[in-house]
Design a protein around this motif. Sequence first.
Motif, PDB file in Angstrom:
ATOM      1  N   UNK A  24       0.818  -1.211   0.000  1.00  0.00           N
ATOM      2  CA  UNK A  24       0.000   0.000   0.000  1.00  0.00           C
ATOM      3  C   UNK A  24       0.853   1.263   0.000  1.00  0.00           C
ATOM      4  N   UNK A  25       0.164   2.379  -0.251  1.00  0.00           N
ATOM      5  CA  UNK A  25       0.703   3.719  -0.072  1.00  0.00           C
ATOM      6  C   UNK A  25      -0.196   4.417   0.938  1.00  0.00           C
ATOM      7  N   UNK A  26       0.401   5.114   1.891  1.00  0.00           N
ATOM      8  CA  UNK A  26      -0.355   5.740   2.973  1.00  0.00           C
ATOM      9  C   UNK A  26      -0.284   7.256   2.825  1.00  0.00           C
ATOM     10  N   UNK A  27      -1.458   7.887   2.773  1.00  0.00           N
ATOM     11  CA  UNK A  27      -1.538   9.331   2.557  1.00  0.00           C
ATOM     12  C   UNK A  27      -2.377   9.997   3.639  1.00  0.00           C
ATOM     13  N   UNK A  28      -2.052  11.246   3.926  1.00  0.00           N
ATOM     14  CA  UNK A  28      -2.968  12.156   4.604  1.00  0.00           C
ATOM     15  C   UNK A  28      -3.488  13.089   3.519  1.00  0.00           C
ATOM     16  N   UNK A  29      -4.799  13.061   3.271  1.00  0.00           N
ATOM     17  CA  UNK A  29      -5.341  13.828   2.146  1.00  0.00           C
ATOM     18  C   UNK A  29      -6.633  14.513   2.545  1.00  0.00           C
ATOM     19  N   UNK A  30      -7.083  15.437   1.698  1.00  0.00           N
ATOM     20  CA  UNK A  30      -8.293  16.219   1.940  1.00  0.00           C
ATOM     21  C   UNK A  30      -9.390  15.761   0.975  1.00  0.00           C
ATOM     22  N   UNK A  31     -10.629  16.252   1.150  1.00  0.00           N
ATOM     23  CA  UNK A  31     -11.708  15.866   0.232  1.00  0.00           C
ATOM     24  C   UNK A  31     -11.474  16.238  -1.225  1.00  0.00           C
ATOM     25  N   UNK A  32     -10.521  17.127  -1.510  1.00  0.00           N
ATOM     26  CA  UNK A  32     -10.204  17.468  -2.893  1.00  0.00           C
ATOM     27  C   UNK A  32      -9.258  16.459  -3.542  1.00  0.00           C
ATOM     28  N   UNK A  33      -8.709  15.545  -2.757  1.00  0.00           N
ATOM     29  CA  UNK A  33      -7.834  14.481  -3.260  1.00  0.00           C
ATOM     30  C   UNK A  33      -6.609  15.027  -4.005  1.00  0.00           C
ATOM     31  N   UNK A  34      -6.065  16.160  -3.564  1.00  0.00           N
ATOM     32  CA  UNK A  34      -4.950  16.753  -4.287  1.00  0.00           C
ATOM     33  C   UNK A  34      -3.713  15.858  -4.250  1.00  0.00           C
ATOM     34  N   UNK A  35      -3.411  15.284  -3.086  1.00  0.00           N
ATOM     35  CA  UNK A  35      -2.247  14.401  -2.994  1.00  0.00           C
ATOM     36  C   UNK A  35      -2.463  13.138  -3.805  1.00  0.00           C
ATOM     37  N   UNK A  36      -3.668  12.589  -3.751  1.00  0.00           N
ATOM     38  CA  UNK A  36      -3.972  11.382  -4.511  1.00  0.00           C
ATOM     39  C   UNK A  36      -3.837  11.619  -6.004  1.00  0.00           C
ATOM     40  N   UNK A  37      -4.350  12.745  -6.475  1.00  0.00           N
ATOM     41  CA  UNK A  37      -4.249  13.072  -7.895  1.00  0.00           C
ATOM     42  C   UNK A  37      -2.800  13.221  -8.345  1.00  0.00           C
ATOM     43  N   UNK A  38      -2.000  13.882  -7.512  1.00  0.00           N
ATOM     44  CA  UNK A  38      -0.599  14.059  -7.863  1.00  0.00           C
ATOM     45  C   UNK A  38       0.118  12.726  -7.949  1.00  0.00           C
ATOM     46  N   UNK A  39      -0.187  11.831  -7.020  1.00  0.00           N
ATOM     47  CA  UNK A  39       0.430  10.510  -7.017  1.00  0.00           C
ATOM     48  C   UNK A  39       0.020   9.707  -8.249  1.00  0.00           C
ATOM     49  N   UNK A  40      -1.262   9.753  -8.599  1.00  0.00           N
ATOM     50  CA  UNK A  40      -1.739   8.990  -9.757  1.00  0.00           C
ATOM     51  C   UNK A  40      -1.251   9.601 -11.068  1.00  0.00           C
ATOM     52  N   UNK A  41      -0.988  10.890 -11.055  1.00  0.00           N
ATOM     53  CA  UNK A  41      -0.395  11.501 -12.240  1.00  0.00           C
ATOM     54  C   UNK A  41       1.014  10.959 -12.448  1.00  0.00           C
ATOM     55  N   UNK A  42       1.747  10.773 -11.350  1.00  0.00           N
ATOM     56  CA  UNK A  42       3.111  10.262 -11.429  1.00  0.00           C
ATOM     57  C   UNK A  42       3.123   8.779 -11.777  1.00  0.00           C
ATOM     58  N   UNK A  43       2.175   8.018 -11.204  1.00  0.00           N
ATOM     59  CA  UNK A  43       2.114   6.566 -11.417  1.00  0.00           C
ATOM     60  C   UNK A  43       0.729   6.199 -11.939  1.00  0.00           C
ATOM     61  N   UNK A  44       0.447   6.412 -13.222  1.00  0.00           N
ATOM     62  CA  UNK A  44      -0.919   6.277 -13.747  1.00  0.00           C
ATOM     63  C   UNK A  44      -1.499   4.878 -13.696  1.00  0.00           C
ATOM     64  N   UNK A  45      -0.655   3.840 -13.606  1.00  0.00           N
ATOM     65  CA  UNK A  45      -1.207   2.493 -13.550  1.00  0.00           C
ATOM     66  C   UNK A  45      -1.367   1.974 -12.129  1.00  0.00           C
ATOM     67  N   UNK A  46      -1.086   2.814 -11.141  1.00  0.00           N
ATOM     68  CA  UNK A  46      -1.255   2.419  -9.741  1.00  0.00           C
ATOM     69  C   UNK A  46      -2.741   2.269  -9.428  1.00  0.00           C
ATOM     70  N   UNK A  47      -3.102   1.214  -8.718  1.00  0.00           N
ATOM     71  CA  UNK A  47      -4.505   0.981  -8.377  1.00  0.00           C
ATOM     72  C   UNK A  47      -4.923   1.887  -7.228  1.00  0.00           C
ATOM     73  N   UNK A  48      -5.974   2.699  -7.408  1.00  0.00           N
ATOM     74  CA  UNK A  48      -6.380   3.619  -6.337  1.00  0.00           C
ATOM     75  C   UNK A  48      -6.740   2.925  -5.031  1.00  0.00           C
ATOM     76  N   UNK A  49      -7.240   1.682  -5.089  1.00  0.00           N
ATOM     77  CA  UNK A  49      -7.659   1.035  -3.838  1.00  0.00           C
ATOM     78  C   UNK A  49      -6.471   0.714  -2.935  1.00  0.00           C
TER      79      UNK A  49
END
Length: 235
Positions: free
Chosen positions: A50-75
Amino acid sequence: INRFMVELLTATDIVYNDNIETSHNPFSNNAGVGNGRLEAWSRDDPARNIILLIDSPKFLSTLTLLKKFPSLSPHQICIPQYDRQHYTKMINSTSLRDTSEQLSVNNEEEIDPSLLNRQFLLPNIRCQRLDHWLITNRGLKCAYFFADMEGSILGHKAKRLSPAKDIMRYFRYKYPIHGSILGLTYDPRRNDYNIGKDKIVEFVLTEATIHGYAQTQCVRSWSYGMGCLVFIVRH
């Protein structure tokens, strides 16, 4: 886009391109973290890696991570969220695509088109405090921990929140894999008990060493209002 995440991933690229060994390392293959190694590692054991994040309802950190690793599974992106209002907003979000479309309009930086065309699943969001999450999910293996805590490392006594103790739990319960990344923020204006950057670095390195990660290094620090530190965690 979350500036802390962008800077942290940039620092990670520089470090892994320059001087990190390749053995037993999910990021390095002589080409840094952008070469598919993280995605391959995540597919090896999707129930535990897994990857562990502290994030907000806007998912800014999640979006940045998925932009860097587009095939990473969000779950496999785990987000503890103890604020019930924020948690409700996050789980009722239909997809991260809505957020990315809004970002593409409201931000100067252009969003990768591959993100806009991808229908995202929600990350693994739990209505839990970080300390409770770390206690109840022992056995998971973490490649990235983005501890974007934005406050004093000592936390809030009345609310019984302590980022320092969460860092201790992270190492004590053996979450980090060899070669993983730990990024944390702190408020440099909150100099409680004269605990500044140097003492925070010393604290993290001491905890890492105590729990078997003796080769851990602080590889970068910077400030953009909040203080930011990046560590490579190694046995």
